[in-house]
Write an enzyme that holds these catalytic residues in place. Structure first.
Site, PDB file in Angstrom:
ATOM      1  NE  ARG A   1      -2.617   0.922   3.508  1.00 20.89           N
ATOM      2  CZ  ARG A   1      -3.311   0.620   4.604  1.00 20.89           C
ATOM      3  NH1 ARG A   1      -4.547   0.163   4.502  1.00 20.89           N
ATOM      4  NH2 ARG A   1      -2.780   0.757   5.805  1.00 20.89           N
TER       5      ARG A   1
ATOM      6  CE  LYS B   1      -2.247   4.620   7.209  1.00 20.94           C
ATOM      7  NZ  LYS B   1      -3.448   5.232   7.767  1.00 20.94           N
TER       8      LYS B   1
ATOM      9  CD  GLU C   1     -11.691   5.725   4.614  1.00 20.31           C
ATOM     10  OE1 GLU C   1     -11.201   4.846   5.327  1.00 20.31           O
ATOM     11  OE2 GLU C   1     -11.079   6.238   3.654  1.00 20.31           O
TER      12      GLU C   1
HETATM   13  N1  PLP Z   1      -9.156   4.267   6.687  1.00 25.72           N
HETATM   14  C1  PLP Z   1      -8.312   5.234   7.014  1.00 25.72           C
HETATM   15  C2  PLP Z   1      -8.619   6.610   6.543  1.00 25.72           C
HETATM   16  C3  PLP Z   1      -7.177   4.950   7.776  1.00 25.72           C
HETATM   17  O1  PLP Z   1      -6.326   5.918   8.118  1.00 25.72           O
HETATM   18  C4  PLP Z   1      -6.949   3.635   8.211  1.00 25.72           C
HETATM   19  C5  PLP Z   1      -5.766   3.303   8.985  1.00 25.72           C
HETATM   20  O2  PLP Z   1      -4.785   2.859   8.490  1.00 25.72           O
HETATM   21  C6  PLP Z   1      -7.866   2.646   7.850  1.00 25.72           C
HETATM   22  C7  PLP Z   1      -8.957   2.994   7.089  1.00 25.72           C
HETATM   23  C8  PLP Z   1      -7.662   1.239   8.263  1.00 25.72           C
HETATM   24  O3  PLP Z   1      -6.676   0.604   7.519  1.00 25.72           O
HETATM   25  P1  PLP Z   1      -5.853  -0.585   8.092  1.00 25.72           P
HETATM   26  O4  PLP Z   1      -6.828  -1.628   8.486  1.00 25.72           O
HETATM   27  O5  PLP Z   1      -5.007  -1.027   6.960  1.00 25.72           O
HETATM   28  O6  PLP Z   1      -5.083  -0.078   9.236  1.00 25.72           O
HETATM   29  C1  COI Z   2      -3.977   3.204  11.528  1.00 26.59           C
HETATM   30  O1  COI Z   2      -4.949   2.589  11.915  1.00 26.59           O
HETATM   31  O2  COI Z   2      -2.852   2.679  11.451  1.00 26.59           O
HETATM   32  C2  COI Z   2      -4.056   4.580  11.114  1.00 26.59           C
HETATM   33  O3  COI Z   2      -3.191   5.029  10.430  1.00 26.59           O
HETATM   34  C3  COI Z   2      -5.157   5.404  11.559  1.00 26.59           C
HETATM   35  C4  COI Z   2      -4.710   6.653  12.203  1.00 26.59           C
HETATM   36  C5  COI Z   2      -5.893   7.524  12.313  1.00 26.59           C
HETATM   37  C6  COI Z   2      -4.072   6.416  13.527  1.00 26.59           C
END
Ligand code: PLP
Ligand code: COI
Length: 341
Positions: free
Chosen positions: A82, A184, A220
């Site tokens: 990612r 991200k 989200e």
């Molecule tokens: N959506 C956003 C905007 C995020 O910042 C995060 C955190 O990483 C997620 C979703 C969840 O992603 P993940 O499950 O890969 O941590």
């Molecule tokens: C994560 O879950 O790793 C994120 O980056 C979310 C952040 C808002 C702490």
């Protein structure tokens, strides 16, 4: 190895500096070999690309102590991929997947004393990030970059831990159509700061963002994807090109189908149908699965039957299975768990 003297069960989601972090520099078209450093300060030009035009992206993943005392990380290859996708979208160089995983491994090993012990509810949050470090004044990508990864022990993202939270439907957007919502990029989070401060001032824990084009579909929150459960126990999760492809969500879909035998629908979710769901949760690395008890939408309150006291039964099962896999209590699918120590 002796653990640090930290009150593991009572830490929140904050920054506790640890001893070592990883750094690698990109110059003249190539990454250097990278190394660990004790220096947590960065010195850069006043005109660095990251400072002027927010050219930065990041990742978030966790290391856990398993029931049998090993230290593991959860699906780091997916974070690495990612970050490659984020870098491409922001005209930054790719940090190779294998090097990303190697950097994470080194950082966790070097800070093993900060990995919270099993059973404390805490974990070691790892934050890899990359930014344009060379001077840029015309709007264009930097020529030089820095990749870093540090870690910090963390507890629950939301104060109440597993207590259901209350969120509001935001009037702000976090992403634009055809924008950067699916990667991200730091800029997405800068976009969301005014909205989250406003939501907190109004007494809400988080925002529900809608699709920026029609504002009729659920996207989200600022830091997690949504998971809904229908009254007949189907798991429903929003599909959109402008949300972050959560690794937790992708893992939960697999867990729901393959471990729990549940039906899963990944599809557009209308705001209008949210009132008909039985359970709602936010999923992400930081959020794990945080139950949502109530959603406030411009004077209308949507209260889920699961209530404000505890997680609904399906979300609870998903939570138990996912965290069971992460802590080594339940056998993981091939390749999900990388043992570090
Ligand atoms: N959506 C956003 C905007 C995020 O910042 C995060 C955190 O990483 C997620 C979703 C969840 O992603 P993940 O499950 O890969 O941590
Ligand atoms: C994560 O879950 O790793 C994120 O980056 C979310 C952040 C808002 C702490």
């Amino acid at each position: 190895m002796e653990k640090k003297n930290i009150d593991w069960s009572n830490i929140g989601f904050g920054y506790i500096p640890t001893e070592k972090r990883y750094v690698s520099n990109f110059k003249n078209g190539a990454w250097d070999e990278g190394c660990l450093t004790e220096d947590n300060k960065i010195v850069m030009s006043e005109c660095a690309g990251v400072l002027q035009y927010a050219q930065t992206c990041f990742e978030g993943l966790k290391a856990y102590t398993t029931e049998d005392g090993h230290i593991v990380v959860f699906r780091p290859d997916l974070n690495a991929q990612r970050m490659v996708d984020s870098a491409k979208r922001l005209e930054m160089p790719e940090f190779p997947v294998e090097r990303f995983v190697e950097a994470i491994t080194e950082v966790v090993k070097a800070n093993a004393a900060y990995v919270p012990p099993y059973g404390t509810g805490a974990s070691l949050y790892i934050r890899p990030y990359m930014f344009g470090i060379s001077p840029v004044i015309g709007v264009k990508p930097a020529e030089e970059y820095q990749f870093r990864a540090f870690c910090t022990p963390v507890g629950p993202y939301f104060k109440g831990g597993a207590k259901p939270i209350t969120i509001k439907v935001s009037d702000f957007d976090r992403a634009a159509p055809n924008g950067t919502g699916h990667v991200k990029a730091g800029l997405n989070y800068a976009m969301s700061l005014h909205a989250i401060v406003t939501a907190h001032e109004e007494g809400f824990d988080e925002n529900m963002y809608l699709d920026p084009k029609t504002r009729t579909k659920v996207e989200e929150t600022g830091g997690a994807n949504f998971i809904f459960v229908t009254k007949d126990n189907k798991v429903v999760t929003p599909k959109s090109d402008s949300i972050l492809p959560s690794i937790t969500r992708r893992s939960l879909i697999y867990v729901a189908k393959e471990y729990l035998g549940l039906e899963v629908e990944e599809r557009e979710v209308l705001l209008e149908e949210v009132k008909d769901f039985a359970e709602c949760g936010l999923c992400g690395t930081a959020a794990v699965i945080s139950p949502v008890g109530k959603i406030y939408n411009h004077g209308e309150e949507i209260c889920f039957p699961s209530g404000m006291e505890k997680m609904g039964p399906v979300i609870q099962k998903l939570y138990d299975t996912l965290t069971g896999i992460q802590m080594g209590k339940i056998e993981a699918p091939e390749g999900w768990i990388k043992r570090i120590l």
